[in-house]
Design an enzyme around this catalytic site. Structure first.
Site, PDB file in Angstrom:
ATOM      1  N   LYS A  44      61.056  -2.800 -28.438  1.00  0.00           N
ATOM      2  CA  LYS A  44      60.007  -3.277 -29.351  1.00  0.00           C
ATOM      3  C   LYS A  44      59.967  -2.475 -30.645  1.00  0.00           C
ATOM      4  CE  LYS A  44      56.556  -3.002 -26.200  1.00  0.00           C
ATOM      5  NZ  LYS A  44      55.164  -3.020 -25.728  1.00  0.00           N
ATOM      6  N   LYS A  46      59.017   0.681 -30.670  1.00  0.00           N
ATOM      7  CA  LYS A  46      57.815   1.501 -30.528  1.00  0.00           C
ATOM      8  C   LYS A  46      58.158   2.742 -29.719  1.00  0.00           C
ATOM      9  CE  LYS A  46      52.996   0.608 -29.250  1.00  0.00           C
ATOM     10  NZ  LYS A  46      51.982  -0.369 -28.961  1.00  0.00           N
TER      11      LYS A  46
HETATM   12  N1  CTP Z   1      42.775  -1.965 -26.955  1.00  0.00           N
HETATM   13  C1  CTP Z   1      41.399  -2.180 -27.119  1.00  0.00           C
HETATM   14  N2  CTP Z   1      40.681  -1.430 -28.020  1.00  0.00           N
HETATM   15  C2  CTP Z   1      41.327  -0.488 -28.770  1.00  0.00           C
HETATM   16  C3  CTP Z   1      42.711  -0.253 -28.595  1.00  0.00           C
HETATM   17  C4  CTP Z   1      43.412  -1.022 -27.677  1.00  0.00           C
HETATM   18  O1  CTP Z   1      40.819  -3.040 -26.461  1.00  0.00           O
HETATM   19  N3  CTP Z   1      40.619   0.204 -29.650  1.00  0.00           N
HETATM   20  C5  CTP Z   1      43.526  -2.785 -26.031  1.00  0.00           C
HETATM   21  C6  CTP Z   1      44.621  -3.586 -26.725  1.00  0.00           C
HETATM   22  O2  CTP Z   1      44.067  -4.745 -27.341  1.00  0.00           O
HETATM   23  C7  CTP Z   1      45.573  -3.896 -25.600  1.00  0.00           C
HETATM   24  C8  CTP Z   1      45.421  -2.661 -24.670  1.00  0.00           C
HETATM   25  O3  CTP Z   1      44.229  -1.978 -25.111  1.00  0.00           O
HETATM   26  O4  CTP Z   1      45.167  -5.077 -24.909  1.00  0.00           O
HETATM   27  C9  CTP Z   1      46.607  -1.729 -24.751  1.00  0.00           C
HETATM   28  O5  CTP Z   1      46.815  -1.515 -26.124  1.00  0.00           O
HETATM   29  P1  CTP Z   1      47.842  -0.516 -26.776  1.00  0.00           P
HETATM   30  O6  CTP Z   1      48.659  -1.252 -27.778  1.00  0.00           O
HETATM   31  O7  CTP Z   1      48.535   0.290 -25.752  1.00  0.00           O
HETATM   32  O8  CTP Z   1      46.778   0.449 -27.528  1.00  0.00           O
HETATM   33  P2  CTP Z   1      46.553   0.742 -29.043  1.00  0.00           P
HETATM   34  O9  CTP Z   1      45.578   1.867 -29.078  1.00  0.00           O
HETATM   35  O10 CTP Z   1      46.201  -0.500 -29.805  1.00  0.00           O
HETATM   36  O11 CTP Z   1      48.004   1.276 -29.486  1.00  0.00           O
HETATM   37  P3  CTP Z   1      48.790   1.193 -30.878  1.00  0.00           P
HETATM   38  O12 CTP Z   1      47.980   1.894 -31.906  1.00  0.00           O
HETATM   39  O13 CTP Z   1      50.103   1.878 -30.594  1.00  0.00           O
HETATM   40  O14 CTP Z   1      48.973  -0.282 -31.174  1.00  0.00           O
END
Ligand code: CTP
Length: 132
Positions: A44, A46
């Site tokens: 991805k 990432k």
């Molecule tokens: N999620 C959430 N609230 C946040 C951050 C994440 O509800 N503040 C949810 C995302 O929508 C997803 C799940 O947690 O369904 C896992 O998200 P992930 O991408 O691992 O977390 P993020 O913190 O959004 O990571 P990144 O910044 O790398 O995108």
């Protein structure tokens, strides 16, 4: 028994992740989390700071979670839904609409994301702190 599933990296575990998992536990009796492997994240483009085995260990310890499985490909969701007889597929609303194609297999629900926090924002804040 109603089974709920979600997918994600869950790097730098934070309260947004916790609230998503808690909400899932209110929506069903069995909560399954598919945690992205390091290899899948590489595909991805990432990179998680915390390795897969540790992210998995953390998610397994959360009281709202019943089962953790690896997420290793984009295409596994239909098979997981069938294998685990999933009733409800859940993602944060940053993914709104992206998984509607699964509606032929189970219900799809996008949960309100917790505002103001993400794995990326924690990493950015850490970089700024270290740079001081
Ligand atoms: N999620 C959430 N609230 C946040 C951050 C994440 O509800 N503040 C949810 C995302 O929508 C997803 C799940 O947690 O369904 C896992 O998200 P992930 O991408 O691992 O977390 P993020 O913190 O959004 O990571 P990144 O910044 O790398 O995108």
């Amino acid at each position: 028994m109603k089974t709920v599933i979600t997918y994600g990296t869950f790097d730098m575990f934070h309260v947004g992740h916790l609230r998503l998992l808690k909400r899932m536990s209110e929506l069903g009796e069995r909560v399954i989390v598919a945690v992205s492997t390091d290899e899948f994240n590489a595909l991805k483009g990432k990179k998680a700071l915390v390795p897969y085995e540790e992210r998995r260990e953390i998610i397994e310890a959360i009281q709202y979670v019943d089962l953790v499985i690896p997420e290793y490909s984009w295409g596994q969701k239909e098979k997981d839904i069938a294998d685990y007889t999933v009733d409800l597929f859940v993602m944060g609303d940053d993914w709104a609409g992206k998984f509607d194609y699964l509606k032929n297999h189970c219900r799809v629900f996008y949960i309100d994301r917790t505002r103001g926090i993400s794995s990326s924002s924690i990493k950015r804040a850490l970089m700024l702190e270290v740079g001081k």
